[in-house]
Enzyme design. Structure first.
Site, PDB file in Angstrom:
ATOM      1  N   TYR A 156      29.772 -64.004 -25.905  1.00  0.00           N
ATOM      2  CA  TYR A 156      30.350 -64.849 -26.958  1.00  0.00           C
ATOM      3  C   TYR A 156      29.817 -66.278 -26.856  1.00  0.00           C
ATOM      4  CZ  TYR A 156      34.236 -66.927 -29.688  1.00  0.00           C
ATOM      5  OH  TYR A 156      34.996 -67.602 -30.601  1.00  0.00           O
ATOM      6  N   LYS A 183      27.623 -68.323 -29.602  1.00  0.00           N
ATOM      7  CA  LYS A 183      28.196 -69.521 -30.217  1.00  0.00           C
ATOM      8  C   LYS A 183      27.317 -70.755 -30.005  1.00  0.00           C
ATOM      9  CE  LYS A 183      31.911 -67.939 -32.188  1.00  0.00           C
ATOM     10  NZ  LYS A 183      31.916 -67.841 -33.664  1.00  0.00           N
TER      11      LYS A 183
END
Length: 305
Positions: A164, A168
């Protein structure tokens, strides 16, 4: 009164619940026509539901205009068809909110590579697909507002979220470059790092924290970042009614002259000057990637004179 979007058309991905739903509702309340995109399913992307239609009905109940799309942002052809649907029905696309996401948290040692790739596909490639699909229409119109959703996990790291976090932070690089390339077409591109209680945070927070982190408290940041008056190349953090700007900075650093220090000794000198190298006084926010090289060349030239 709030910011006006009465003549604008917006696409919001992952808008069947949580932050995306609040973004779609906020835009609709301000007068925008909204395509609500959500393939449905659980946090990990599995399953199906009619979440998008439910949000469309909410918008219509408010007197707004909306339609649903079940396209997966990981499917390039489906994303192209989604944008074509918007152009066919409303003739323009002014705002793109890349909000679709998924979580497959696990420590890096225990994470399967398939789970790493799956998260990159949704967050990073999903945003790339959507940006690529709307880009020619925004170029032709000489107008566009694009938002990518980054995260404090990407900006600063978070245990158990290597997949993640990587996705991001990659979105920040995408935002920085698209903002530069879109400038002459009046396409502004920004990044939002939200803190909000959604399905992705279920079971992780106490009730009072959940109330403070209501997702609707993030949407004012979204509106400011995609309005016609929006800045570009901004990383805005938002949560619980607080808003902060985040910057990727570079220190002034040090210069080690190869004329005075043997190459084999340079690493030792670098270690010895680490405190000065990392001193953040007078640090800068580079305008683009060439600034680093320019600064380094100028410091080298100064040593020669």
């Amino acid at each position: 009164m709030g910011l006006d979007f009465s003549d604008k058309v917006a696409i919001v991905t992952g808008a069947g619940g949580g932050l995306g739903r609040e973004h779609a509702l906020a835009l609709a309340r301000r007068g925008a026509k909204v395509l609500v995109n959500d393939p449905g399913g659980a946090v990990d992307g599995q399953g199906n539901s009619s979440a998008a239609e439910k949000v469309v009905r909410e918008i219509e109940a408010l007197g707004g205009t909306a339609m649903a799309s079940h396209a997966s942002v990981t499917d390039w052809a489906a994303v192209q068809a989604m944008v074509a649907q918007v152009i066919e029905h409303w003739g323009q696309v002014d705002v793109l909110v890349n909000n679709a996401g998924t979580l497959r948290d696990k420590s890096f040692a225990k994470m399967e590579l398939d789970d790493f790739r799956a998260v990159l596909e949704v967050h990073l490639m999903g945003s790339v697909h959507c940006c690529k699909a709307v880009w020619p229409f925004m170029q032709a119109a000489h107008y566009g507002r694009i938002l990518v959703t980054t995260s404090s996990s990407g900006l600063f790291g978070n245990f158990g979220q290597s997949n993640y976090a990587a996705a991001k932070m990659a979105l920040v690089g995408l935002m920085q470059t698209l903002a530069l390339e879109g400038a002459k077409y009046n396409i502004h591109v920004n990044a939002l790092a939200p803190t909000a209680a959604t399905r992705m945070t279920d079971g992780l927070m106490a009730p009072e924290m959940l109330r403070a982190l209501r997702p609707e408290l993030v949407s004012p940041a979204l509106l400011a970042l995609v309005h016609e008056s929006a800045p570009t190349r901004t990383i805005l953090c938002a949560g619980a009614g607080s808003f902060e700007a985040s910057h990727i900075t570079m220190t002034r650093g040090v210069h080690l002259s190869a004329d005075n220090i043997a190459l084999d000794d340079m690493d030792l000198h670098l270690s010895q000057q680490w405190t000065e190298l990392t001193d953040r006084r007078d640090d800068i926010v580079p305008d683009n990637g060439f600034v680093q090289g320019d600064l380094e060349i100028r410091k080298a030239q100064q040593k020669l004179h």
